[in-house]
Write an enzyme that holds these catalytic residues in place. Structure first.
Site, PDB file in Angstrom:
ATOM      1  N   ASP A  58       0.836  -1.195   0.000  1.00 34.63           N
ATOM      2  CA  ASP A  58       0.000   0.000   0.000  1.00 34.63           C
ATOM      3  C   ASP A  58       0.874   1.250   0.000  1.00 34.63           C
ATOM      4  O   ASP A  58       2.058   1.213   0.378  1.00 34.63           O
ATOM      5  CB  ASP A  58      -0.889   0.033   1.248  1.00 34.63           C
ATOM      6  CG  ASP A  58      -2.006  -0.990   1.202  1.00 34.63           C
ATOM      7  OD1 ASP A  58      -2.254  -1.544   0.114  1.00 34.63           O
ATOM      8  OD2 ASP A  58      -2.633  -1.234   2.249  1.00 34.63           O
ATOM      9  N   LYS A  80      -3.560   3.387  -3.075  1.00 34.40           N
ATOM     10  CA  LYS A  80      -4.904   3.907  -3.306  1.00 34.40           C
ATOM     11  C   LYS A  80      -5.023   5.256  -2.614  1.00 34.40           C
ATOM     12  O   LYS A  80      -4.655   5.418  -1.461  1.00 34.40           O
ATOM     13  CB  LYS A  80      -5.969   2.958  -2.747  1.00 34.40           C
ATOM     14  CG  LYS A  80      -6.115   1.652  -3.513  1.00 34.40           C
ATOM     15  CD  LYS A  80      -7.253   0.836  -2.924  1.00 34.40           C
ATOM     16  CE  LYS A  80      -7.520  -0.417  -3.757  1.00 34.40           C
ATOM     17  NZ  LYS A  80      -6.409  -1.373  -3.665  1.00 34.40           N
ATOM     18  N   MET A 194     -11.662   6.523   7.333  1.00 30.56           N
ATOM     19  CA  MET A 194     -11.965   7.158   6.045  1.00 30.56           C
ATOM     20  C   MET A 194     -13.177   8.086   6.142  1.00 30.56           C
ATOM     21  O   MET A 194     -14.035   8.127   5.258  1.00 30.56           O
ATOM     22  CB  MET A 194     -12.203   6.094   4.967  1.00 30.56           C
ATOM     23  CG  MET A 194     -11.011   5.180   4.749  1.00 30.56           C
ATOM     24  SD  MET A 194     -11.388   3.732   3.720  1.00 30.56           S
ATOM     25  CE  MET A 194     -12.342   2.727   4.891  1.00 30.56           C
TER      26      MET A 194
END
Length: 282
Positions: A58, A80, A194
């Protein structure tokens, strides 16, 4: 020192071609890299990382952790970011399977824990469907690091008998359809991953469902890293506080957050050091 994969297009072409029948099947390891601080990497995660032929990582995994992999290991970033993915999840799944079919040891290195909003379950399913051995090494999820750094327990006798991890971002980009009535009950901690961009909607949903607007809240940006920053606020003040955040962050709502310390990691460390100096002199 190993090199990051130069081009996403080249990697995808390799994955489509991969799968040599003259090698024994490899293994995919889903490894939690922890919240960012290299010292929070588990011993098992380190041991597995040091066996890697390929590290699929990641964007939030630090260079200090990536450098613990063998120099021969191939690094592929599948970072991402909001509205910008270098690889679709299906592409990542196929990549892991193809490398394993090539007889390689594949470490899928994820920030935090693979099974806490890390899509580890999807990758595990893809490996199982393809007949690829897949093993999991848990990691310290960012909620634990954020709470520990701020000195605010996620559970606390008398003020937090439960803790719930939720996502603050639906696939549509809007506030997700959660059981807000349940989350609005007092004496529990709600950790929102998030949720920075949807903080206003989250605050409104919880207040509308009955959670007190004055409920303590905490935002932790870059938990456990050198540039960690904490903002202590309330549920009603969450939208305004979230507007100050630029990096990855957690929102934590609950009565136990009244114990949280605001500031930066550097500031808190300095205060703690001064306290130790005064104690030594007394």
């Amino acid at each position: 020192m190993s090199q990051d994969e130069p081009k996403a297009k080249e990697t995808k072409r390799l994955v489509v071609i991969g799968g040599r029948g003259d090698r024994a099947a490899g293994t995919v390891w889903l490894v939690g890299a922890g919240p960012g601080d290299p010292e929070l990497l588990t011993v098992k995660a380190l041991k597995v990382l040091q066996t890697a032929d390929v590290v699929v990582h990641d964007g939030l995994v630090s260079d200090e952790i990536l450098d613990l992999a063998p120099s021969r290991a191939r690094r592929i970033s599948v970072a991402k970011r909001k509205s910008r993915h270098s690889y679709a999840q299906d592409d990542i799944n196929r990549m892991l399977v193809a490398f394993a079919h090539d007889g390689l040891t594949v470490v899928r290195l994820k920030g935090g824990d693979p099974f806490i909003f890390g899509r580890g379950g999807e990758e595990l399913e893809a490996c199982r469907e393809a007949g690829v051995a897949c093993k999991v090494v848990p990691g310290v999820t960012s909620a634990l690091a954020a709470a520990a750094g701020a000195g605010a327990p996620l559970t606390h006798r008398g003020s937090a008998q439960a803790v719930t991890f939720v996502t603050g971002h639906a696939s549509t980009g809007q506030v997700p359809d959660l059981d807000w009535d349940s989350l609005a009950k007092a004496n529990q901690t709600v950790v929102i991953y998030m949720g920075v961009s949807t903080a206003a909607g989250i605050s409104a949903r919880l207040i509308d469902a009955g959670r007190a607007a004055s409920t303590p809240a905490l935002i932790v940006e870059n938990a456990s890293r050198a540039d960690e920053r904490r903002i202590v606020t309330t549920l009603s003040g969450l939208p305004e506080a979230a507007a100050e955040v630029a990096g990855p962050a957690l929102l934590i709502v609950g009565e136990a957050m009244a114990l949280a310390q605001a500031g930066t990691a550097e500031l808190v460390s300095h205060v703690e050091a001064r306290g130790r100096e005064r104690g030594a002199k007394s």
